[in-house]
Design an enzyme around this catalytic site. Sequence first.
Site, PDB file in Angstrom:
ATOM      1  N   GLY A  41      -7.072  -0.614   3.935  1.00 39.36           N
ATOM      2  CA  GLY A  41      -5.765  -1.080   3.505  1.00 39.36           C
ATOM      3  C   GLY A  41      -4.679  -0.601   4.446  1.00 39.36           C
ATOM      4  O   GLY A  41      -4.816   0.436   5.107  1.00 39.36           O
ATOM      5  N   GLY A  43      -0.114  -0.782   4.876  1.00 41.50           N
ATOM      6  CA  GLY A  43       1.183  -1.237   4.394  1.00 41.50           C
ATOM      7  C   GLY A  43       2.284  -0.603   5.199  1.00 41.50           C
ATOM      8  O   GLY A  43       2.046   0.051   6.225  1.00 41.50           O
ATOM      9  N   GLY A  44       3.514  -0.762   4.709  1.00 43.08           N
ATOM     10  CA  GLY A  44       4.644  -0.236   5.444  1.00 43.08           C
ATOM     11  C   GLY A  44       4.681   1.282   5.487  1.00 43.08           C
ATOM     12  O   GLY A  44       5.329   1.867   6.346  1.00 43.08           O
ATOM     13  N   PHE A  45       3.971   1.942   4.562  1.00 47.74           N
ATOM     14  CA  PHE A  45       4.011   3.394   4.490  1.00 47.74           C
ATOM     15  C   PHE A  45       2.875   4.055   5.242  1.00 47.74           C
ATOM     16  O   PHE A  45       2.885   5.258   5.445  1.00 47.74           O
ATOM     17  CB  PHE A  45       3.960   3.838   3.028  1.00 47.74           C
ATOM     18  CG  PHE A  45       5.051   3.237   2.202  1.00 47.74           C
ATOM     19  CD1 PHE A  45       6.363   3.615   2.369  1.00 47.74           C
ATOM     20  CD2 PHE A  45       4.755   2.271   1.252  1.00 47.74           C
ATOM     21  CE1 PHE A  45       7.368   3.059   1.605  1.00 47.74           C
ATOM     22  CE2 PHE A  45       5.751   1.709   0.484  1.00 47.74           C
ATOM     23  CZ  PHE A  45       7.071   2.097   0.661  1.00 47.74           C
ATOM     24  N   GLY A  46       1.852   3.299   5.604  1.00 47.73           N
ATOM     25  CA  GLY A  46       0.724   3.910   6.283  1.00 47.73           C
ATOM     26  C   GLY A  46      -0.554   3.127   6.060  1.00 47.73           C
ATOM     27  O   GLY A  46      -0.530   1.932   5.788  1.00 47.73           O
ATOM     28  N   LYS A  64      -5.545   8.662   2.815  1.00 48.43           N
ATOM     29  CA  LYS A  64      -4.287   7.925   2.923  1.00 48.43           C
ATOM     30  C   LYS A  64      -3.432   8.609   3.988  1.00 48.43           C
ATOM     31  O   LYS A  64      -3.127   9.798   3.882  1.00 48.43           O
ATOM     32  CB  LYS A  64      -3.576   7.873   1.574  1.00 48.43           C
ATOM     33  CG  LYS A  64      -4.360   7.109   0.520  1.00 48.43           C
ATOM     34  CD  LYS A  64      -3.592   7.022  -0.780  1.00 48.43           C
ATOM     35  CE  LYS A  64      -4.412   6.320  -1.840  1.00 48.43           C
ATOM     36  NZ  LYS A  64      -4.668   4.914  -1.531  1.00 48.43           N
ATOM     37  N   ASP A 166       4.817   0.654  -8.053  1.00 54.02           N
ATOM     38  CA  ASP A 166       4.146  -0.418  -7.311  1.00 54.02           C
ATOM     39  C   ASP A 166       2.936  -0.954  -8.080  1.00 54.02           C
ATOM     40  O   ASP A 166       1.850  -1.110  -7.523  1.00 54.02           O
ATOM     41  CB  ASP A 166       3.718   0.085  -5.932  1.00 54.02           C
ATOM     42  CG  ASP A 166       3.423  -1.072  -4.965  1.00 54.02           C
ATOM     43  OD1 ASP A 166       3.806  -2.224  -5.275  1.00 54.02           O
ATOM     44  OD2 ASP A 166       2.807  -0.822  -3.916  1.00 54.02           O
TER      45      ASP A 166
END
Length: 619
Positions: A41, A43-46, A64, A166
């Site tokens: 996965g 996303g914008g955070f990592g 993560k 989220d």
Amino acid sequence: MSYCLNPECQNPQNLDGRKYCLVCGSKLLLKDQYHAIKPIGEGGFGRTFLAEDANRLNALCTIKQFFPLPQIQGNIEAMNKATQLFKQEARQLLELGEKHPQIPTLFGYFEQEQRLYLVQQYIDGQDLSKELESQGSFSEAQIRNLLNSLLPVLKFIHEHQVIHRDIKPTNILRNKADGNFVLIDFGVAKQLAGTNMSRAGTKPGTEAYAPIEQLRGAKALPASDIYSLGVTCIHLVCNAELNELYNPLQGGWVWRPLLKQKGKDVSDQLSKILDKMIAEYVQHRYRSVDEILQDLNSKPTPPPPPPPPLRRSRSLPPPPPPPALDAKKWQCVNTLTGHSGQIRAVAISPDGGLIASGSADKTIKIWNLASGNLLHSLSDHANWVRGVAFSLDGKTLVSCSADKTIKIWNAIAGSLIQTLVGHANGVSAVTISPDGKTIISGSDDGTVKLWELKTGNLLYTLTGHSGYVLSVAISPDGRTVACGCGEIIRVWDLRGDDLIGDLSGHSGWVRSIAFSPDGNTIASGSEDNTIKLWQHGKLLRTLDGQSSRVTAVAINPDGKTLINSSGDKTLKIWHLETGKLIDTLQDHSDAVWSAALAVDGQALASGSSDNTIKIWRCD
């Protein structure tokens, strides 16, 4: 393969055994312990990786990785402050995962090479977006089940001053091991969004599922999570893109008219609940999870009773007295300890000499029923043990597991005889025919398989089930098999492998089924908190009174009483003919997952999430 965690690496895949990336030279092991396998996965955070933990026998876990902005990485004071905030939020996440089974456990959090990492429990399961893709629109019963499962999780995190921020289908997993919903991707990344640590342009939450107060940068509230869960529900029930369900000209959701256009609908009660959850303004939404649960599980007010009939001059004979309730009292006489995980299955041998227990710790234990002494501990399964059953002579034990296998054991010697493979997913239930010749297994792959006990050969497979088969039972004459698949009970005639029909009425997964000694009554226990009794293909009555899921049902061999275990930490005894509650047994300290009666009806075994088995005897 090993995967390099350096975001700038041009070719991050490496062969196993390397300590440093062949391309960029970065260290491949985090903390000399965690080894990334592949990304799952981003996303914008990592990014999120599937990984192995070298200190736990290479058990799977997830890594993560979070990305502070370059200006943060280049500023020692800012990086220290960001790391401090990260650890503060991670400690909060650690507390949540340790205290709730539907939240992944946090194994570690740390900073390495100016990147921040969380290591969490790996949940083997499918997220709801994939489930929607494979099965199509969710039914009302499935939506109710989802809400009844996840709303208590939201209540728990909100009581700990945490907002998820989220909630969406991809952040809800159905755990293959037990079928429970698990909420993932908690707030550390979302908290960091407010600190300028994340990539430019990122906001906490996924825009389509986020409420207006979250999108405009205001403080997220418990009502924000309620909104996102509501939007998730209308997406699942409509199986349509969210932009099709929202009318910007009207400034509101139009999901129900679209649902009706598809020839489907939900009850007015559920529609009103979802509409209130997804109201645009906070003050129009539910104020708490408890309010939603109260509306969700309230029953319509029954109509007033009809007026009494006019009295006749001639007196009528008095009605016959109701049957006397069984006054037998059950008492806990022994508590068996030794498992390190919740007890998912128990069985008592036909001769009353042995008890077997299957656990989430992947082991089966065989005990002397009279003394409680441990005789054997069997540890060949690679995942949770979900079911156990003794053969007619009590010398053979059959077990099933989330590892997709069925195992046949010598119960006296405590040795493995054979492993049966063939199911494509975890095996949830197993039983043995009354003549002792056939094993019947039910699986998350939607099939029921029949095997010859003596040889282990597969005889045939019953297909066409609409969901996970979580429970199976066979009639005393060995002619009929009933299996719980999703919210229905499917009944088969084994003489010709013919489908007799489906019993519908539950609004949650059917976790357990039992036949009465005469074979005329089927009892089913469900996640909708009810037990239903069926005769000749029709619903006879519903037994209410549970405050949580019904996990197991068993009918006493005398045919007079029914016993069930429940997620509310209790076992209940019912009078089968009248449906009246006789007694409640309350010695367990956590959810009770399994219950089994001895052939003479004088002994009862129960297994619980408190990691114990309790032995009960009636006076």
